[in-house]
Motif scaffolding. Structure first.
Motif, PDB file in Angstrom:
ATOM      1  N   ASN A 123     -20.837  17.466  -4.076  1.00  0.00           N
ATOM      2  CA  ASN A 123     -20.997  16.256  -3.282  1.00  0.00           C
ATOM      3  C   ASN A 123     -21.581  16.576  -1.918  1.00  0.00           C
ATOM      4  O   ASN A 123     -21.398  17.663  -1.370  1.00  0.00           O
ATOM      5  CB  ASN A 123     -19.647  15.549  -3.098  1.00  0.00           C
ATOM      6  N   LYS A 124     -22.279  15.603  -1.350  1.00  0.00           N
ATOM      7  CA  LYS A 124     -22.813  15.768  -0.005  1.00  0.00           C
ATOM      8  C   LYS A 124     -21.676  15.683   1.010  1.00  0.00           C
ATOM      9  O   LYS A 124     -20.668  15.016   0.764  1.00  0.00           O
ATOM     10  CB  LYS A 124     -23.862  14.695   0.274  1.00  0.00           C
ATOM     11  N   PRO A 125     -21.832  16.334   2.162  1.00  0.00           N
ATOM     12  CA  PRO A 125     -20.804  16.210   3.205  1.00  0.00           C
ATOM     13  C   PRO A 125     -20.641  14.748   3.637  1.00  0.00           C
ATOM     14  O   PRO A 125     -21.585  13.968   3.598  1.00  0.00           O
ATOM     15  CB  PRO A 125     -21.363  17.070   4.350  1.00  0.00           C
ATOM     16  N   GLU A 174     -14.357   9.784   0.467  1.00  0.00           N
ATOM     17  CA  GLU A 174     -15.775   9.666   0.799  1.00  0.00           C
ATOM     18  C   GLU A 174     -16.226   8.206   0.883  1.00  0.00           C
ATOM     19  O   GLU A 174     -17.037   7.842   1.733  1.00  0.00           O
ATOM     20  CB  GLU A 174     -16.609  10.415  -0.241  1.00  0.00           C
ATOM     21  N   SER A 230     -16.930  18.963   3.897  1.00  0.00           N
ATOM     22  CA  SER A 230     -17.888  19.516   2.933  1.00  0.00           C
ATOM     23  C   SER A 230     -17.140  19.894   1.667  1.00  0.00           C
ATOM     24  O   SER A 230     -16.077  20.510   1.715  1.00  0.00           O
ATOM     25  CB  SER A 230     -18.589  20.751   3.506  1.00  0.00           C
ATOM     26  N   THR A 274     -16.248  16.323   9.828  1.00  0.00           N
ATOM     27  CA  THR A 274     -17.156  16.459   8.695  1.00  0.00           C
ATOM     28  C   THR A 274     -16.461  17.214   7.566  1.00  0.00           C
ATOM     29  O   THR A 274     -15.902  18.293   7.770  1.00  0.00           O
ATOM     30  CB  THR A 274     -18.434  17.208   9.102  1.00  0.00           C
ATOM     31  N   ASN A 326     -18.427  21.671  -1.404  1.00  0.00           N
ATOM     32  CA  ASN A 326     -19.508  22.314  -2.145  1.00  0.00           C
ATOM     33  C   ASN A 326     -19.157  22.571  -3.609  1.00  0.00           C
ATOM     34  O   ASN A 326     -20.040  22.673  -4.457  1.00  0.00           O
ATOM     35  CB  ASN A 326     -19.885  23.635  -1.473  1.00  0.00           C
TER      36      ASN A 326
END
Length: 272
Positions: free
Chosen positions: A50-52, A106, A44, A42, A46
């Protein structure tokens, strides 16, 4: 999280490429190319808001032949390079290759991806390419584990032999006569037992044991989730200091969709 999940791609291709008019390549070809998702992480971010998303690590392996000299293998997705380069020096024989790549993008966090595997010479000229469809790890859903009935398929009594990739703990899915013919050879031209692929799917599991094999057997074939099967086998080793290949070939009722198959090999020593 499963560390090693065989992503069934049902596209284990043998791809021939046109001849090039130079002294370093003739009939360049890729064969038995597979890509499997072997890990997920995962990510992340921040700082950008952006969303994980999930980064996937892939294992690519196969064979390249018909080439003499230095070459490189790279991976592309929609004309973007996601891995560059895995370098090889080849002397014309069929040479295995294996490498991992983990693009941290992503937009690649998708259930299915098409990757292009491309072979380049030292002048970055494309010699050969093939497209592989890859599935990421499916979301595991809780469901009752169900045993799947199967029958074993054998070449016993014929002059035919299996010709399988030199990979350990590998699974091949066969759904047509054309695909099956890739993995069987017969010096005498004798035919092998036919399979009605309108009714059945063939599963070939194969590998090698670092010692001799006293006994081997299939414990079970199970559906463990909506998208996942597990083939459980046992191999009993001898003390012989010899690498011994093994394989199991089974037929099941025609699979209704593309499943990931986990090959669980339980290797045990023979107790005298």
């Amino acid at each position: 999280m499963r560390n090693f999940v065989l992503s069934l791609v049902a596209l284990t291709l043998i791809v021939g490429c046109e001849e090039w008019d130079n002294t370093t390549s003739t009939n360049v070809n890729l064969s038995d190319v597979t890509i499997e998702c072997i890990g997920e992480t995962t990510i992340s971010n921040n700082t950008s808001g952006n969303k994980p998303f999930t980064k996937h690590t892939y294992l690519c392996r196969g064979y390249i032949g018909g080439f003499k000299g230095d070459c490189a293998i790279r991976v592309l997705h929609e004309n973007f390079i996601v891995h560059e380069n895995h370098n090889l020096t080849i002397a014309g024989e069929k040479l295995p290759f294996e490498f991992t790549f983990a693009p941290e993008w992503e937009y690649l966090d998708q259930p299915n991806l098409n990757f292009i595997i491309e072979v380049l010479n030292s002048e970055d000229m494309s010699l050969c390419s093939t497209t592989i469809v890859v599935t990421k790890h499916p979301e595991k859903t809780s469901m009752e584990i169900v045993d799947i009935p199967f029958v074993e398929y054998s070449l016993w009594g014929t002059a035919c032999e299996w010709q399988l990739p030199q990979l350990n703990n590998n699974v091949i899915i066969v759904n047509s006569d054309e695909e099956l013919a890739r993995y069987i050879q017969s010096t005498s031209g004798e035919s092998y037992p036919s399979v009605d692929f309108d009714k059945y799917t063939m599963i070939i599991a194969h590998g090698y044991n670092l010692n001799g094999i006293a006994e081997k057997r299939i414990n079970s074939l199970q559906r463990v989730s909506n998208n996942e099967l597990a083939l459980n086998i046992e191999i009993y080793s001898t003390l012989a200091d010899v690498i011994e290949p093994w394989n199991f070939v089974i037929l099941v009722d025609k699979l209704d969709k593309l499943y990931n198959i986990n090959l669980n090999v339980d290797t045990r020593d023979v107790i005298n």
